[in-house]
Design a protein around this motif. Structure first.
Motif, short mmCIF file in Angstrom:
data_model
loop_
_atom_site.label_atom_id
_atom_site.label_comp_id
_atom_site.label_asym_id
_atom_site.label_seq_id
_atom_site.Cartn_x
_atom_site.Cartn_y
_atom_site.Cartn_z
N ALA A 197 0.83 -1.21 0.00
CA ALA A 197 0.00 0.00 0.00
C ALA A 197 0.86 1.25 0.00
O ALA A 197 0.61 2.19 -0.76
N VAL A 198 1.89 1.29 0.84
CA VAL A 198 2.76 2.46 0.91
C VAL A 198 3.48 2.67 -0.41
O VAL A 198 3.63 3.78 -0.90
N GLY A 199 3.90 1.55 -1.04
CA GLY A 199 4.62 1.66 -2.31
C GLY A 199 3.73 2.18 -3.42
O GLY A 199 4.14 3.01 -4.22
N GLU A 200 2.49 1.69 -3.47
CA GLU A 200 1.58 2.12 -4.54
C GLU A 200 1.31 3.62 -4.45
O GLU A 200 1.38 4.33 -5.43
N ASN A 201 0.94 4.07 -3.26
CA ASN A 201 0.62 5.48 -3.08
C ASN A 201 0.61 5.80 -1.59
O ASN A 201 -0.34 5.47 -0.88
N GLY A 204 -5.54 4.78 6.66
CA GLY A 204 -5.23 4.31 7.99
C GLY A 204 -4.02 3.42 8.09
O GLY A 204 -3.79 2.78 9.11
N VAL A 205 -3.23 3.35 7.01
CA VAL A 205 -1.99 2.56 7.07
C VAL A 205 -0.94 3.38 7.82
O VAL A 205 -0.75 4.56 7.52
N PRO A 206 -0.28 2.79 8.81
CA PRO A 206 0.78 3.52 9.52
C PRO A 206 2.01 3.66 8.63
O PRO A 206 2.94 2.86 8.71
N VAL A 207 2.00 4.70 7.77
CA VAL A 207 3.04 4.83 6.74
C VAL A 207 4.43 4.93 7.35
O VAL A 207 5.34 4.18 6.98
N GLU A 208 4.58 5.85 8.32
CA GLU A 208 5.92 6.08 8.88
C GLU A 208 6.46 4.81 9.54
O GLU A 208 7.61 4.44 9.37
#
Lengths: 318, 320
Positions: free
Chosen positions: A194-198, A206-210
């Motif tokens: 998810a982080v890689g896509e966008n 709500g994805v904990p990106v950091e």
């Protein structure tokens, strides 16, 4: 003709990472030139040599999936190699060195991840700077000369075999399988995608990106520590130059394997085959007796051609 | 008011990035060394420093073009060695010097076409090119040797109208680069392209009518040609061809560019920043050598400075 090109089967084939194609081509060339070399015993020895690179690639592909990069592996390998070979820790045994390598790698990886995710600093520069600092420290401690010998049991473990397959190769493939399961079966693996896509969309979902980026870097650091152990076992001596170009070669293998910044088409096995094709390329060039300059040129041309073919195809697919 | 000065020092809202802080850092190093050693500001030390820093300044300026559009050029170190090898082939200077620039331009063209038109990642394209150039250079000149034309040696080591040649090199390189980067449509377009890449709107420059692919290709050609010029300068200093003299210059150049406030995500940066960045690195190594610091510790300290400077450059987006 165009109808055939649009069929799902052909579209899928066009997306095959170049590493598989290069590997198959090189294997075919080797098979036709020296059929007696294509067996487990001979290939195992060559593939064993790239095991440290292969392990390092597993961490590299993870951070590249979250649109980051890790060039600090060279520094980690050098530092771990120095501690093992210099006798800084007299009387230390294998478990201590394993723990030491993992702690060093994890700390470096966590620092990288924290700088990239929290401070939003350029990943190229942070990991490069960390590598430069570590290299400087090791060369200062060693006074510029090779530090000493590695305990004998490192070489002994490195030379063991299970059946006809060298243990380091099995270990590498075992770790690759673990990483594959980790990315495909865990929630963290989905976060990585998810982080890689966008990253922005992931953040608002709500994805904990950091946290995902920090954890990816930490795991990549840990893997670099393990790669350092295997690299040290493979050369069996202390060195102030070992592994310095491994991180950038790892990036090349990863991209040839179909994993680019933020895109994970090649999964874990694409980049792994990227490393295998580097090993095979070396064998083929040695078999044909190419001198050193010729090897460099051939390596560059093959990487460039493979990347161009893949680049053109993915551009059309989009 | 306080915010105003803080913004200037940290380059927070500037298109030119953070270059005031590195400038203060360079001045601080100069002041420190003047007090400690006494002969820092003597003309001969300054000229010597300029000559030492010149290849890095030239290469880093070239790298700036590529970094501004969100790319990287890892082939410049190999190109420097390659240029010295070509110059040491033996032959008249009026053939060799244009040949160096032509071949470098060709290398830049291949890099640029691979990146912009064939969709290859810059790291892969320029790394592969680095391997190829290193191989060709080793064929031309397996070990250091040969002799470069007299014109090249005099254009670097001689004097003209009472001033040493490195001063003229500096003036010419800076004028050419300034015209390209801050005085032409090409430079403006590079900022536009890079700004789009950095903010995730890759089509932005294309949509307002900028010829993205052509300008990106020119950026790589510019980087290669500046590296060739650095190679000519180095050849004049070492008076021979050397297949390893350029090793590591790609990393130094990227370091100088980053220290000078140009952001690797593209779109933010400046020529003066890069020059300041290269001077900070040169001053550091010059100063630490004057103070008898071990070269290995120098490496570590340079890494620390790099880390410190980029840690000050906070961005909104994560990544490269």
């Amino acid at each position: 003709m165009t109808g055939m090109l649009r069929s799902p089967v052909v579209q899928r084939l066009l997306k095959v990472p170049p590493s598989y194609v290069v590997f198959a081509l090189l294997l075919a060339i080797l098979w036709s030139a020296r059929p007696n070399m294509v067996n487990f015993n001979v290939m195992g020895i060559f593939i064993r040599q790239v095991a440290p690179l292969g392990i390092l690639v597993l961490g590299q592909l993870l951070v590249m999936r979250v649109r980051s990069i890790d060039l600090s592996g060279g520094g980690v390998i050098l530092l771990v190699n120095y501690f093992i070979a210099s006798g800084t820790f007299p009387g230390a045994r294998l478990p201590f060195f394993i723990a030491l390598a993992i702690v060093i790698g994890t700390l470096v990886g966590f620092f990288n991840g924290w700088m990239v995710a929290k401070r939003r600093v350029s990943a190229v520069i942070v990991t490069l700077a960390v590598s430069i600092i570590l290299i400087g420290i090791v060369q200062f401690l060693a006074g510029g000369s090779p530090p000493g010998d590695v305990p004998a049991y490192f070489g002994e473990i490195y030379n063991t075999r299970l059946g006809s397959v060298p243990t380091p190769v099995l270990f590498w493939f075992g770790m690759a399988a673990l990483m594959w399961l980790f990315l495909s079966r865990t929630i963290f693996g989905r976060f990585v995608t998810a982080v890689g896509e966008n990253a922005e969309a992931a953040y608002f979902s709500g994805v904990p990106v950091e946290r995902t980026v920090i954890l990816s870097h930490t795991i990549a650091g840990l893997i670099a520590g393990i790669a350092a152990l295997v690299q040290t076992a493979s050369i069996s001596v202390g060195s102030v130059r070992v592994g310095l170009d491994l991180p950038i070669v790892a990036v090349a293998a990863t991209i040839l394997g179909g994993v680019a910044f933020g895109r994970g088409d090649g999964g874990v096995w694409g980049p792994t085959f990227g490393v295998l094709s580097f090993a095979l390329l070396f064998v083929v060039m040695t078999v044909f007796g190419l001198p050193e300059p010729g090897k460099q040129i051939a390596q560059g041309v093959i990487i460039l051609l493979a990347a161009v073919l893949y680049g053109v195809r993915t551009a059309k697919a989009n | 008011m306080r915010q105003f000065f803080l913004d200037i020092v940290t380059g927070q809202r500037s298109r030119q990035g953070l270059w005031v802080l590195p400038l203060l850092m360079a001045l601080a190093i100069v002041a420190f060394l003047t007090v400690r050693t006494g002969h820092m500001l003597r003309p001969d030390n300054l000229l010597n420093l300029l000559a030492q820093a010149m290849p890095l300044i030239i290469t880093a300026i070239g790298q700036t073009f590529v970094v501004l559009v969100g790319g990287l050029d890892l082939s410049v170190g190999a190109l420097i060695s390659f240029s010295t090898a070509i110059l040491a082939l033996g032959g008249p200077a009026w053939i060799l010097i244009p040949a160096v620039f032509l071949l470098a331009g060709l290398v830049g063209l291949i890099n640029g076409v691979a990146v912009a038109r064939l969709n290859v990642h810059p790291i892969i394209a320029t790394l592969a090119m680095q391997y190829i150039i290193v191989g060709v250079t080793l064929v031309l000149r397996p070990v250091a040797g040969g002799s470069v034309p007299r014109v090249v040696i005099e254009s670097v080591g001689g004097t003209f109208l009472g001033l040493p040649m490195q001063v003229y090199w500096g003036v010419v390189v800076v004028l050419v680069a300034w015209k390209l980067l801050h005085g032409s449509r090409f430079g403006l377009h590079l900022f536009a392209i890079g700004g789009g890449v950095a903010s995730g709107a890759e089509d932005a420059a294309h949509n307002v009518g900028v010829a993205v692919k052509r300008n990106v290709i020119f950026a790589y050609v510019a980087s290669a040609c500046f590296a060739a010029a650095a190679g000519i300068f180095l050849a004049g200093r070492i008076v021979s061809g050397d297949p390893t003299v350029g090793n590591g210059y790609e990393i130094y150049a990227i370091t100088a560019v980053a220290v000078g406030g140009t952001q690797l995500s593209g779109g933010i940066g400046s020529l003066h920043g890069t020059i300041i960045g290269a001077m900070v690195l040169a001053l550091l190594s010059n100063g630490m050598t004057l103070l008898n610091v071990s070269p290995f510790v120098q490496t570590a300290i340079q890494g620390g400075i790099l880390l410190l400077v980029v840690a000050m450059q906070t961005r909104r987006k994560m990544g490269l």
